[in-house]
Design a protein around this motif. Structure first.
Motif, PDB file in Angstrom:
ATOM      1  N   ALA A  85      -6.591  12.923   1.964  1.00  0.00           N
ATOM      2  CA  ALA A  85      -7.786  12.503   2.706  1.00  0.00           C
ATOM      3  C   ALA A  85      -8.976  12.210   1.798  1.00  0.00           C
ATOM      4  O   ALA A  85      -9.757  11.297   2.068  1.00  0.00           O
ATOM      5  CB  ALA A  85      -8.152  13.541   3.752  1.00  0.00           C
ATOM      6  N   ALA A  86      -9.137  12.961   0.736  1.00  0.00           N
ATOM      7  CA  ALA A  86     -10.275  12.749  -0.165  1.00  0.00           C
ATOM      8  C   ALA A  86     -10.158  11.430  -0.928  1.00  0.00           C
ATOM      9  O   ALA A  86     -11.158  10.840  -1.317  1.00  0.00           O
ATOM     10  CB  ALA A  86     -10.376  13.907  -1.150  1.00  0.00           C
ATOM     11  N   GLN A  87      -8.930  10.961  -1.110  1.00  0.00           N
ATOM     12  CA  GLN A  87      -8.695   9.745  -1.889  1.00  0.00           C
ATOM     13  C   GLN A  87      -8.577   8.491  -1.031  1.00  0.00           C
ATOM     14  O   GLN A  87      -8.649   7.390  -1.556  1.00  0.00           O
ATOM     15  CB  GLN A  87      -7.406   9.895  -2.697  1.00  0.00           C
ATOM     16  N   SER A  88      -8.393   8.639   0.273  1.00  0.00           N
ATOM     17  CA  SER A  88      -8.090   7.488   1.114  1.00  0.00           C
ATOM     18  C   SER A  88      -8.755   7.604   2.486  1.00  0.00           C
ATOM     19  O   SER A  88      -8.571   8.594   3.183  1.00  0.00           O
ATOM     20  CB  SER A  88      -6.569   7.388   1.281  1.00  0.00           C
ATOM     21  N   SER A  89      -9.489   6.562   2.853  1.00  0.00           N
ATOM     22  CA  SER A  89     -10.078   6.556   4.197  1.00  0.00           C
ATOM     23  C   SER A  89      -8.982   6.407   5.248  1.00  0.00           C
ATOM     24  O   SER A  89      -9.106   6.887   6.370  1.00  0.00           O
ATOM     25  CB  SER A  89     -11.099   5.423   4.321  1.00  0.00           C
ATOM     26  N   TYR A  90      -7.906   5.748   4.871  1.00  0.00           N
ATOM     27  CA  TYR A  90      -6.759   5.603   5.772  1.00  0.00           C
ATOM     28  C   TYR A  90      -6.188   6.978   6.118  1.00  0.00           C
ATOM     29  O   TYR A  90      -5.897   7.270   7.271  1.00  0.00           O
ATOM     30  CB  TYR A  90      -5.701   4.722   5.107  1.00  0.00           C
ATOM     31  N   ALA A  91      -6.063   7.842   5.120  1.00  0.00           N
ATOM     32  CA  ALA A  91      -5.531   9.189   5.348  1.00  0.00           C
ATOM     33  C   ALA A  91      -6.448   9.992   6.256  1.00  0.00           C
ATOM     34  O   ALA A  91      -5.984  10.715   7.137  1.00  0.00           O
ATOM     35  CB  ALA A  91      -5.318   9.904   4.019  1.00  0.00           C
ATOM     36  N   SER A  92      -7.761   9.856   6.066  1.00  0.00           N
ATOM     37  CA  SER A  92      -8.675  10.622   6.924  1.00  0.00           C
ATOM     38  C   SER A  92      -8.615  10.120   8.366  1.00  0.00           C
ATOM     39  O   SER A  92      -8.755  10.899   9.294  1.00  0.00           O
ATOM     40  CB  SER A  92     -10.099  10.564   6.378  1.00  0.00           C
ATOM     41  N   GLN A  93      -8.379   8.831   8.566  1.00  0.00           N
ATOM     42  CA  GLN A  93      -8.219   8.296   9.925  1.00  0.00           C
ATOM     43  C   GLN A  93      -6.928   8.819  10.551  1.00  0.00           C
ATOM     44  O   GLN A  93      -6.886   9.133  11.736  1.00  0.00           O
ATOM     45  CB  GLN A  93      -8.208   6.770   9.907  1.00  0.00           C
ATOM     46  N   MET A  94      -5.869   8.899   9.739  1.00  0.00           N
ATOM     47  CA  MET A  94      -4.593   9.399  10.255  1.00  0.00           C
ATOM     48  C   MET A  94      -4.688  10.847  10.688  1.00  0.00           C
ATOM     49  O   MET A  94      -4.019  11.257  11.632  1.00  0.00           O
ATOM     50  CB  MET A  94      -3.490   9.226   9.209  1.00  0.00           C
ATOM     51  N   SER A  95      -5.515  11.627  10.024  1.00  0.00           N
ATOM     52  CA  SER A  95      -5.619  13.044  10.370  1.00  0.00           C
ATOM     53  C   SER A  95      -6.201  13.244  11.767  1.00  0.00           C
ATOM     54  O   SER A  95      -6.038  14.301  12.360  1.00  0.00           O
ATOM     55  CB  SER A  95      -6.461  13.783   9.327  1.00  0.00           C
ATOM     56  N   LYS A  96      -6.857  12.229  12.307  1.00  0.00           N
ATOM     57  CA  LYS A  96      -7.457  12.316  13.641  1.00  0.00           C
ATOM     58  C   LYS A  96      -6.491  11.919  14.757  1.00  0.00           C
ATOM     59  O   LYS A  96      -6.823  12.065  15.931  1.00  0.00           O
ATOM     60  CB  LYS A  96      -8.699  11.421  13.702  1.00  0.00           C
ATOM     61  N   LEU A  97      -5.314  11.430  14.400  1.00  0.00           N
ATOM     62  CA  LEU A  97      -4.345  10.984  15.406  1.00  0.00           C
ATOM     63  C   LEU A  97      -3.634  12.154  16.061  1.00  0.00           C
ATOM     64  O   LEU A  97      -3.475  13.216  15.454  1.00  0.00           O
ATOM     65  CB  LEU A  97      -3.302  10.066  14.754  1.00  0.00           C
ATOM     66  N   ASP A  98      -3.181  11.933  17.298  1.00  0.00           N
ATOM     67  CA  ASP A  98      -2.387  12.983  17.946  1.00  0.00           C
ATOM     68  C   ASP A  98      -0.974  12.996  17.345  1.00  0.00           C
ATOM     69  O   ASP A  98      -0.592  12.097  16.592  1.00  0.00           O
ATOM     70  CB  ASP A  98      -2.361  12.807  19.468  1.00  0.00           C
ATOM     71  N   ASP A  99      -0.204  14.025  17.673  1.00  0.00           N
ATOM     72  CA  ASP A  99       1.121  14.210  17.077  1.00  0.00           C
ATOM     73  C   ASP A  99       2.030  13.001  17.281  1.00  0.00           C
ATOM     74  O   ASP A  99       2.681  12.541  16.343  1.00  0.00           O
ATOM     75  CB  ASP A  99       1.806  15.449  17.654  1.00  0.00           C
TER      76      ASP A  99
END
Length: 129
Positions: A85-99
């Motif tokens: 998440a710290a390296q990628s805005s894409y990863a931080s967006q994915m962390s907000k998704l439901d399962d």
């Protein structure tokens, strides 16, 4: 009459060299009708690599996973996403998704038939491509 040649019709020949040395090298004729983005070679290669990888097994495992197994997989994916998440805005967006959405993205990415084809020559009218 038009003097242009329709480059998306006709056939082409490609050489199939299997990774398994016990299988023969083949010259295969394919149809050009799909153009460069949806051609016979691309379709055949995707299916070949899909069948000869573990993607089919992974797709079946995901389809047949119990709710508990899916929840565990989502938790593992979240840990992987959190680490990036710290390296990628894409990863931080994915962390907000439901399962289900998170697993769906992983499933589309990890279990689909895909491959990348690189031309050794530039397709031109001179080489009948």
């Amino acid at each position: 009459q038009s003097s242009e040649i329709n480059m998306s019709s006709g056939n082409f020949t490609y050489v199939f060299i299997p990774a398994n040395d016990s299988k023969p090298i083949e010259a295969i004729i394919g149809d050009k009708s799909g153009g460069l983005s949806d051609d016979c070679l691309s379709k055949e290669a995707k299916q070949y690599f899909f069948k000869n990888s573990d993607k089919g097994e992974r797709a079946a495992a995901l389809e047949n996973a119990t709710p508990e197994q899916r929840k565990l997989l989502a938790a593992q994916l979240r840990e992987e996403v959190k680490a990036q998440a710290a390296q990628s805005s894409y990863a931080s967006q994915m962390s907000k998704l439901d399962d289900d959405a998170l697993i769906g993205i992983m499933q589309a990415n990890q279990t689909s038939a895909s491959c990348e084809i690189t031309a050794l020559t530039v397709p031109t009218s001179v080489n009948n491509q």
